[in-house]
Design a protein around this motif. Structure first.
Motif, short mmCIF file in Angstrom:
data_model
loop_
_atom_site.label_atom_id
_atom_site.label_comp_id
_atom_site.label_asym_id
_atom_site.label_seq_id
_atom_site.Cartn_x
_atom_site.Cartn_y
_atom_site.Cartn_z
N ILE A 93 0.84 -1.20 0.00
CA ILE A 93 0.00 0.00 0.00
C ILE A 93 0.88 1.26 0.00
N ARG A 94 2.03 1.20 0.70
CA ARG A 94 2.96 2.34 0.66
C ARG A 94 3.41 2.58 -0.77
N LYS A 95 3.71 1.50 -1.46
CA LYS A 95 4.19 1.60 -2.85
C LYS A 95 3.08 2.10 -3.77
N GLU A 96 1.88 1.52 -3.61
CA GLU A 96 0.75 1.90 -4.47
C GLU A 96 0.41 3.39 -4.31
N LEU A 97 0.50 3.89 -3.09
CA LEU A 97 0.16 5.29 -2.85
C LEU A 97 1.37 6.20 -3.12
N GLN A 98 2.51 5.58 -3.42
CA GLN A 98 3.75 6.31 -3.71
C GLN A 98 4.14 7.29 -2.61
N VAL A 99 3.93 6.85 -1.37
CA VAL A 99 4.29 7.71 -0.25
C VAL A 99 5.75 7.45 0.13
N PHE A 100 6.64 8.10 -0.59
CA PHE A 100 8.06 7.78 -0.45
C PHE A 100 8.72 8.46 0.76
N ALA A 101 8.04 9.44 1.34
CA ALA A 101 8.66 10.17 2.45
C ALA A 101 7.93 9.87 3.75
N ASN A 102 8.61 9.21 4.66
CA ASN A 102 8.03 8.85 5.94
C ASN A 102 8.60 9.78 7.02
N LEU A 103 7.74 10.61 7.56
CA LEU A 103 8.18 11.58 8.56
C LEU A 103 7.87 11.05 9.95
N ARG A 104 8.93 10.87 10.73
CA ARG A 104 8.76 10.30 12.06
C ARG A 104 9.35 11.23 13.12
N PRO A 105 8.53 12.12 13.65
CA PRO A 105 9.03 13.05 14.66
C PRO A 105 9.23 12.32 15.98
N ALA A 106 10.32 12.61 16.67
CA ALA A 106 10.51 12.11 18.03
C ALA A 106 10.50 13.32 18.94
N ILE A 107 9.33 13.57 19.49
CA ILE A 107 9.16 14.75 20.34
C ILE A 107 8.81 14.28 21.74
N MET A 108 9.52 14.80 22.72
CA MET A 108 9.21 14.41 24.08
C MET A 108 8.35 15.47 24.75
N PHE A 109 7.25 15.02 25.32
CA PHE A 109 6.46 15.93 26.15
C PHE A 109 7.25 16.16 27.46
N PRO A 110 7.37 17.40 27.90
CA PRO A 110 8.13 17.65 29.14
C PRO A 110 7.56 16.85 30.33
N GLN A 111 6.23 16.60 30.29
CA GLN A 111 5.62 15.83 31.39
C GLN A 111 6.13 14.41 31.44
N MET A 112 6.77 13.98 30.35
CA MET A 112 7.16 12.57 30.25
C MET A 112 8.66 12.38 30.47
N LYS A 113 9.34 13.43 30.91
CA LYS A 113 10.80 13.31 30.90
C LYS A 113 11.33 12.23 31.85
N ASP A 114 10.54 11.90 32.88
CA ASP A 114 10.99 10.83 33.77
C ASP A 114 10.79 9.45 33.17
N ALA A 115 10.00 9.40 32.10
CA ALA A 115 9.75 8.10 31.45
C ALA A 115 10.89 7.72 30.51
N SER A 116 11.73 8.69 30.16
CA SER A 116 12.86 8.37 29.29
C SER A 116 13.88 7.56 30.08
N PRO A 117 14.39 6.49 29.47
CA PRO A 117 15.39 5.69 30.19
C PRO A 117 16.75 6.37 30.25
N LEU A 118 16.91 7.50 29.57
CA LEU A 118 18.21 8.18 29.61
C LEU A 118 18.40 8.89 30.95
N LYS A 119 19.64 8.99 31.34
CA LYS A 119 20.00 9.71 32.56
C LYS A 119 19.53 11.15 32.48
N GLU A 120 19.12 11.68 33.61
CA GLU A 120 18.73 13.07 33.66
C GLU A 120 19.89 13.93 33.17
#
Ligand code: IPM
Ligand code: MG
Length: 355
Positions: A93-120
């Motif tokens: 379906i990706r090919k049929e619709l010719q959607v060649f550009a996949n935009l994947r934002p990685a945005i962190m909500f500030p409320q979620m900063k403790d959920a990140s496994p990275l060190k503060e």
């Protein structure tokens, strides 16, 4: 505004139902009409009609303005022939619709900063990067097969990219970077792969027309490491199909959960395909445990990119933010002191906050 709806498998139907709730709230607020048409794809289609992407689904999608997709796949279909796997439907379906550009934002909500496994301290209060992944070429779509040899078998998957395929995705990345912090990192494996050397040549030529945008080149192994070590160095990551698949899962975890990140796939035509970046999570399907936020945020991207409804897109993002602020969490992002809710409750809370 015609929307083809593909619920798919596993948690797909549950998260899509919640996204539709949110769209209905938008439709009420803005007095606009979304016309939904549900169609089959993936394992659900294999079970009903014997193939992962029925012709009718392709037709309906092509006649829509946007496609909303949950997720496809599951262990039930792991042993079907490769051209009949649920994932084959997704790729087609990706090919049929010719959607060649996949935009994947990685945005962190500030409320979620403790959920990140990275060190503060590594993320501070925010993270906002955009992965621009090529979606209709490369190793996913090259010739692949297996043959018998004396000692067993031999398999191959051919990776190839052409100058126009690289140029068109690169142009999307430059356009996006122009509206952001004007910095692109091309991620590749140019020390080994000829494909990557061609990517560098094409991207570097295009970058000469965009002198105000900084371009860096980084090997994918280093990029995987840098995403953990210092994710804030990235603004836009431009990369091919397979590296983009891998790095987007990695980037999602920086923000706390795979269950939070949306995606938009756009291309030649006006039709966009919107899906969460996570899979079908068959282990929790039907249990009201899945996080619908990635799919709901994909609706925000749909409003922004397909329907030019920026204000409505922001309404959704704000509603999600508000609900997180109030402490509501699904299982995957649950932390001490927060209020645990199921898939449906989360969808309801967000749609009630579209005002
Ligand atoms: C994704 C998924 C798909 C992909 C699978 C399900 C084929 O992992 O959208 O990231 O690899 O593109
Ligand atoms: Mg993936």
């Amino acid at each position: 505004m015609k929307i083809a709806v593909i619920k798919g498998d596993g948690i797909g139907p549950e998260v899509v139902d919640e996204a539709v709730k949110v769209l209905n709230a938008i439709s009420k607020k803005y007095e606009c009409n979304f016309e939904y048409k549900e169609v089959l794809m993936g394992g659900a289609a294999i079970d009903k009609v014997g193939e992962p992407l029925p012709k009718e689904t392709i037709e309906v999608c092509k006649n829509s303005d946007a496609v909303l997709l949950g997720a496809v796949g599951g262990p039930k279909w792991d042993n079907v022939p490769r051209n009949l796997r649920p994932e084959a439907g997704l790729l087609k379906i990706r090919k049929e619709l010719q959607v060649f550009a996949n935009l994947r934002p990685a945005i962190m909500f500030p409320q979620m900063k403790d959920a990140s496994p990275l060190k503060e301290g590594i993320l501070g209060d925010s993270l906002d990067l955009m992965i621009v992944r090529e979606l209709t070429g490369g190793i996913y779509f090259g010739d692949k097969d297996r043959i018998d040899i004396e000692q067993g078998q031999k398999a191959w998957d051919i990776m190839s990219y052409s100058t126009p395929e690289i140029a068109r995705i690169a142009k999307v990345a430059f356009k996006i970077a122009d509206k952001r912090n004007k910095h692109i990192t091309l991620v590749d494996k140019a020390n080994v792969l000829e494909n990557s050397r061609l990517w560098r040549e094409v991207v570097s030529a295009i970058s000469k027309e965009h002198e105000d945008i900084k371009i860096d080149y980084m090997y994918v192994d280093n990029a995987a490491m840098q995403l953990i070590r210092n994710p804030k160095q990235f603004d836009v990551i431009l990369t091919g199909n397979m590296f983009g698949d891998i790095l987007s899962d990695e980037a999602s975890m920086l923000t706390g959960s795979l269950g939070m990140l949306p995606s938009a796939s756009i291309g030649k035509n006006k039709i966009g395909l919107y899906e969460p970046i996570h899979g079908s999570a068959p282990d929790i399907a039907g249990e009201d445990k899945a996080n619908p936020i990635a799919t709901i945020m994909s609706i925000a991207m749909m409003l922004r990119f397909s329907f030019d409804m920026e204000e409505a897109a922001k309404d959704i993002e704000n509603a999600v933010s508000k609900i997180l602020e109030k402490g509501y969490r699904t299982l995957d992002i649950m932390e001490e002191g927060m209020i645990k809710v199921g898939t449906q409750k989360m969808g309801e809370l967000i749609s009630q906050n579209i005002k």
